[in-house]
Design an enzyme around this catalytic site. Sequence first.
Site, PDB file in Angstrom:
ATOM      1  N   HIS A 121      -4.407 -36.401 -33.154  1.00  0.00           N
ATOM      2  CA  HIS A 121      -3.616 -37.490 -32.578  1.00  0.00           C
ATOM      3  C   HIS A 121      -4.528 -38.724 -32.551  1.00  0.00           C
ATOM      4  O   HIS A 121      -5.753 -38.597 -32.438  1.00  0.00           O
ATOM      5  CB  HIS A 121      -3.253 -37.070 -31.153  1.00  0.00           C
ATOM      6  N   ASP A 198      -8.939 -31.197 -27.438  1.00  0.00           N
ATOM      7  CA  ASP A 198      -7.769 -31.891 -26.908  1.00  0.00           C
ATOM      8  C   ASP A 198      -6.675 -30.837 -26.709  1.00  0.00           C
ATOM      9  O   ASP A 198      -6.087 -30.347 -27.670  1.00  0.00           O
ATOM     10  CB  ASP A 198      -7.359 -32.967 -27.932  1.00  0.00           C
ATOM     11  N   GLN A 201      -1.346 -30.488 -26.370  1.00  0.00           N
ATOM     12  CA  GLN A 201      -0.168 -29.765 -26.872  1.00  0.00           C
ATOM     13  C   GLN A 201      -0.265 -28.264 -26.671  1.00  0.00           C
ATOM     14  O   GLN A 201       0.725 -27.550 -26.838  1.00  0.00           O
ATOM     15  CB  GLN A 201       0.038 -30.067 -28.368  1.00  0.00           C
ATOM     16  N   LYS A 224       3.126 -33.019 -19.958  1.00  0.00           N
ATOM     17  CA  LYS A 224       3.597 -32.118 -21.024  1.00  0.00           C
ATOM     18  C   LYS A 224       3.799 -30.706 -20.492  1.00  0.00           C
ATOM     19  O   LYS A 224       4.206 -29.808 -21.214  1.00  0.00           O
ATOM     20  CB  LYS A 224       2.607 -32.117 -22.191  1.00  0.00           C
ATOM     21  N   CYS A 362       2.037 -40.566 -33.768  1.00  0.00           N
ATOM     22  CA  CYS A 362       0.652 -40.971 -33.432  1.00  0.00           C
ATOM     23  C   CYS A 362      -0.351 -40.103 -34.186  1.00  0.00           C
ATOM     24  O   CYS A 362      -1.427 -39.774 -33.637  1.00  0.00           O
ATOM     25  CB  CYS A 362       0.388 -40.911 -31.926  1.00  0.00           C
TER      26      CYS A 362
HETATM   27  N1  C6P Z   1       1.446 -36.830 -27.786  1.00  0.00           N
HETATM   28  C1  C6P Z   1       3.654 -36.781 -28.765  1.00  0.00           C
HETATM   29  O1  C6P Z   1       4.825 -37.137 -28.835  1.00  0.00           O
HETATM   30  P1  C6P Z   1      -1.277 -38.873 -23.325  1.00  0.00           P
HETATM   31  O2  C6P Z   1      -0.405 -39.953 -23.901  1.00  0.00           O
HETATM   32  O3  C6P Z   1      -2.625 -39.398 -22.933  1.00  0.00           O
HETATM   33  O4  C6P Z   1      -0.605 -38.069 -22.251  1.00  0.00           O
HETATM   34  O5  C6P Z   1      -1.503 -37.803 -24.511  1.00  0.00           O
HETATM   35  C2  C6P Z   1      -2.015 -38.231 -25.740  1.00  0.00           C
HETATM   36  C3  C6P Z   1      -2.048 -37.088 -26.704  1.00  0.00           C
HETATM   37  C4  C6P Z   1      -3.273 -36.592 -27.092  1.00  0.00           C
HETATM   38  N2  C6P Z   1      -3.378 -35.542 -27.924  1.00  0.00           N
HETATM   39  C5  C6P Z   1      -2.296 -34.929 -28.404  1.00  0.00           C
HETATM   40  C6  C6P Z   1      -2.469 -33.740 -29.307  1.00  0.00           C
HETATM   41  C7  C6P Z   1      -1.025 -35.388 -28.059  1.00  0.00           C
HETATM   42  O6  C6P Z   1       0.042 -34.785 -28.556  1.00  0.00           O
HETATM   43  C8  C6P Z   1      -0.895 -36.506 -27.193  1.00  0.00           C
HETATM   44  C9  C6P Z   1       0.448 -37.074 -26.856  1.00  0.00           C
HETATM   45  C10 C6P Z   1       2.817 -37.229 -27.591  1.00  0.00           C
HETATM   46  O7  C6P Z   1       3.160 -36.053 -29.616  1.00  0.00           O
HETATM   47  C11 C6P Z   1       2.994 -38.688 -27.319  1.00  0.00           C
HETATM   48  S1  C6P Z   1       2.264 -39.703 -28.545  1.00  0.00           S
END
Ligand code: C6P
Length: 404
Positions: A121, A198, A201, A224, A362
């Site tokens: 991401h 990370d 997910q 999430k 993203c």
């Molecule tokens: N992905 C998606 O629709 P935040 O925004 O900080 O809570 O998470 C960021 C983030 C970081 N790593 C991974 C693997 C992610 O999937 C995400 C967030 C969402 O896939 C919103 S872009």
Amino acid sequence: MLDINKIREDFPILKREVNGKPLVYLDNAATSQTPKQVINAIVDYYENYNANIHRGVHTLSQEATDKYEQARQKIQKHFNAAKPYELIFTSGTTHGINLVANGFSSILKKGDEILVSAMEHHSNIVPWQMTCERTGAVLKVIPMNGEGELIMDAYDQLLNDKTKLVFCNHVSNALGTVNPIKEIIDKAHHVGAAVLIDGAQAAPHIVADVQKLDVDFYTVSAHKMCGPTGVGVLYGKEEWLKKLPPYQGGGEMIAEVTFEKTTYADLPHKFEAGTPNICGGIAFGAALDYMHAIGFENIAAYEHELLEYATQELLNIDGLKIYGTAEQKTSVISFNIDGLHPYDIGSILDKLGIAVRTGHHCAQPIMDFYKIPGTVRASFSFYNTMDEVDVLVASIRKAASMLI
Ligand code: C6P
């Protein structure tokens, strides 16, 4: 066996209609929905003990502090961290990664190498590029194959004594691939490199045991996993958190301040400057309670059934191609239909009450790898039903017939 109808009763939003149709919410990888148990925890906080924490001698402040620290302990238990202060409250995964990337700006030297997986991401790419710009460290990419799996032989080749850090997602948001993080961690440690995973997910589907994994940093977002937005957690091994400088300066993160010099507070406060998202942290704890009551193993087993059924039904649609066909996947399906733009499919699905995400998610490098502008992504949670899969499939057929 999960009683899905009973579970759905916990999610008030699932009763609403969108464009005159029952909502079919399949954008869980972007954010999950919130059960009333978590909503009640939020209401309870604001109705009964809203106060700033770690500061006041008064009762409300002490109650809020206790609940906030209890939530930290719940999170510690969930991830099996050795110490509660190895869990730093953040605003989410992005914040957690930036905290570590910023800290490594004062550790990395010119010519050091850091490895990133090809399926990250943007929030696990851009902060590291900024760190490389500041330090002269070099970013190298662990490639992936057409199935959306990391090429581990190439990883072996990239590791050497210049490698200082490896960062990788546990699960890809755009492909659903579950990466072999234990192997990635062990191999990185073999050359003396630290590892940041990370877990954004993975967290809604898989319980990561940070001690068993021996991971250096693991970061997630509450939103999430049935919690609210704007709160998350960074796990860091004590030795690393002690080594890294603070990310932000301000109240709460200090031991003593004079105009000449400031000394920093102990962990975790060194990394928690300012008033945190108190209610969010407490609600994160409530979300973990909720998910544990259902059981992560039950969740994973049921979501796997949803994944298998949806994959099989979607592949019956003419011209539909799935991106991300790794053997180990969570319940995420990214796809396109020959000749159709993902945005057009997503827009028609919305008119039919179905929420999916379209675009690059993203994760532009993944789209570049497949030479596509984006995909339609349907991501399933434990409160989705097989009937909703049928509605999705029928609606995609309808959308395709309207667009072709
Ligand atoms: N992905 C998606 O629709 P935040 O925004 O900080 O809570 O998470 C960021 C983030 C970081 N790593 C991974 C693997 C992610 O999937 C995400 C967030 C969402 O896939 C919103 S872009």
